[in-house]
Design an enzyme around this catalytic site. Structure first.
Site, PDB file in Angstrom:
ATOM      1  N   CYS A 267       0.763  -1.096  -0.037  1.00  0.00           N
ATOM      2  CA  CYS A 267       0.062   0.018   0.053  1.00  0.00           C
ATOM      3  C   CYS A 267       0.782   1.240   0.045  1.00  0.00           C
ATOM      4  O   CYS A 267       0.589   2.199  -0.781  1.00  0.00           O
ATOM      5  CB  CYS A 267      -0.845   0.126   1.214  1.00  0.00           C
ATOM      6  SG  CYS A 267      -1.888  -1.531   1.322  1.00  0.00           S
TER       7      CYS A 267
ATOM      8  N   CYS B  62       2.185   3.153  -3.436  1.00  0.00           N
ATOM      9  CA  CYS B  62       1.431   4.047  -4.010  1.00  0.00           C
ATOM     10  C   CYS B  62       0.795   5.481  -3.018  1.00  0.00           C
ATOM     11  O   CYS B  62       1.020   6.274  -3.725  1.00  0.00           O
ATOM     12  CB  CYS B  62       0.230   3.554  -4.739  1.00  0.00           C
ATOM     13  SG  CYS B  62       0.407   2.151  -5.968  1.00  0.00           S
TER      14      CYS B  62
ATOM     15  N   CYS C 239      -7.625  -1.708  -5.201  1.00  0.00           N
ATOM     16  CA  CYS C 239      -6.204  -1.614  -5.315  1.00  0.00           C
ATOM     17  C   CYS C 239      -5.646  -2.704  -5.118  1.00  0.00           C
ATOM     18  O   CYS C 239      -4.596  -3.160  -5.875  1.00  0.00           O
ATOM     19  CB  CYS C 239      -5.821  -0.817  -3.927  1.00  0.00           C
ATOM     20  SG  CYS C 239      -5.856   1.072  -4.241  1.00  0.00           S
TER      21      CYS C 239
ATOM     22  N   HIS D  60     -33.430   3.600  16.085  1.00  0.00           N
ATOM     23  CA  HIS D  60     -32.273   4.826  16.060  1.00  0.00           C
ATOM     24  C   HIS D  60     -33.052   6.275  16.003  1.00  0.00           C
ATOM     25  O   HIS D  60     -32.091   6.896  16.077  1.00  0.00           O
ATOM     26  CB  HIS D  60     -31.390   4.255  15.100  1.00  0.00           C
ATOM     27  CG  HIS D  60     -30.467   3.002  15.406  1.00  0.00           C
ATOM     28  ND1 HIS D  60     -29.988   2.922  16.602  1.00  0.00           N
ATOM     29  CD2 HIS D  60     -30.715   1.929  14.628  1.00  0.00           C
ATOM     30  CE1 HIS D  60     -29.495   1.560  16.379  1.00  0.00           C
ATOM     31  NE2 HIS D  60     -29.784   0.874  15.604  1.00  0.00           N
TER      32      HIS D  60
ATOM     33  N   CYS E  76     -28.382  -6.199  12.449  1.00  0.00           N
ATOM     34  CA  CYS E  76     -29.767  -5.267  12.610  1.00  0.00           C
ATOM     35  C   CYS E  76     -30.865  -5.885  11.781  1.00  0.00           C
ATOM     36  O   CYS E  76     -31.861  -6.099  12.604  1.00  0.00           O
ATOM     37  CB  CYS E  76     -29.580  -3.913  12.259  1.00  0.00           C
ATOM     38  SG  CYS E  76     -28.488  -2.794  13.613  1.00  0.00           S
TER      39      CYS E  76
END
Length: 287
Positions: free
Chosen positions: A102, A105, A140, A207, A248
């Site tokens: 990683c 780049c 990637c 919520h 959930c």
């Protein structure tokens, strides 16, 4: 027809508990400062698109007990940071047929990934769609590293997302919901308010309508995801956003969408937008 309270009572009884109608609060006014230096905004003005829903938006941290809150205030006490450190080693490790890491780049993760978690999910022009951090990581890996994809909610992926989140802690969440992202956001909003399962509950049931109440031993929060990935004391591991979504919906006795599906990507964008103005907080600690 069942009342909303009746549905939530039913949900509690399925889990072997009962619903308490009294609103409660677990230290909502305590400030969250990590390591004595990273200030986290845990209460913020309500985004315009939620102006008729909340007086303010609150991080899940404000709904936890003092003991749980304290775990997140020190990285040495936050078990989620163990996985962050593991991901740091992976960041610099070459993989795949291209032999790239990683870092080849993106450079140092603290610089190359700074601010990224605050704006994802986002519309990615090269992909022609809204993408999540997980999807960008796998893109990637396959296209630049020649490495196999990671499991979308697997430990390697979730640890890397936690690392990327950690370098942006304290930055305000600011996901775009207009322009090319708007149709995905609208789909996510539709899913959020759709009732699922035998218990006939939506995300908003717990919520939005009944946040700050108890259902069994669970102090219902606003369902913000600014703290994800989240280390849960309940299962002693890092938990990804789509893993929580799946759980959930299963709790409603419904059939969840697949992790990484267009439906969950849309839902993630919408839920992230409900937290615009809160700080990036991951990896957080929750019950």
């Amino acid at each position: 027809m069942k009342t909303m309270t009746g549905r939530l009572v039913a949900a509690a009884l399925v889990c072997g508990g009962a619903f308490s109608g009294a609103a409660v609060s677990a230290g909502p006014d305590d400030p969250l400062v990590i390591n004595g230096e990273i200030e986290i905004v845990t209460r913020a003005p309500t985004p315009a698109h939620l102006a008729d829903r909340f007086d303010e938006i609150r991080s899940g941290w404000t709904f936890r007990t003092d003991d749980t809150q304290a775990l997140e205030m020190d990285d040495f006490e936050n078990s989620g940071m163990v996985f962050v450190e593991e991901a740091r080693a992976v960041w610099d490790r070459p993989e795949g047929t291209e032999g790239k890491a990683c870092a080849d780049c993106h450079g140092a993760v603290d610089d190359g990934m700074y601010g990224l978690r605050a704006v994802y999910p986002k519309y990615v022009e090269s992909a022609g769609k809204v993408r999540t951090v997980e999807q960008m990581i796998n893109a990637c890996r396959t296209s630049r590293m020649g490495a196999p994809e990671w499991d979308y909610i697997g430990p390697d992926m979730t640890a890397m997302v936690a690392l990327i989140a950690s370098v942006s802690r304290g930055m305000p969440v600011s996901v775009a919901i207009d322009g090319p992202a708007q149709s995905t956001w609208e789909k996510g909003r539709e899913i959020y308010y759709t009732r699922y399962g035998q218990l006939d509950l939506s995300c908003a049931s717990c919520h939005e309508q009944y946040f700050d109440h108890y259902i069994r031993a669970d102090h219902l929060s606003q369902g913000q995801i600014n703290g994800f990935p989240s280390y849960r004391l309940k299962n002693a591991r890092l938990n990804a956003v789509h893993d929580r979504f799946r759980g959930c919906i299963r709790d409603t006795r419904g059939v969840p969408f697949a992790v990484g599906s267009p439906e969950f990507v849309a839902l993630e964008l919408y839920v992230a937008s409900r937290g615009n103005g809160l700080s990036v907080e991951g990896p957080s600690v929750r019950n």
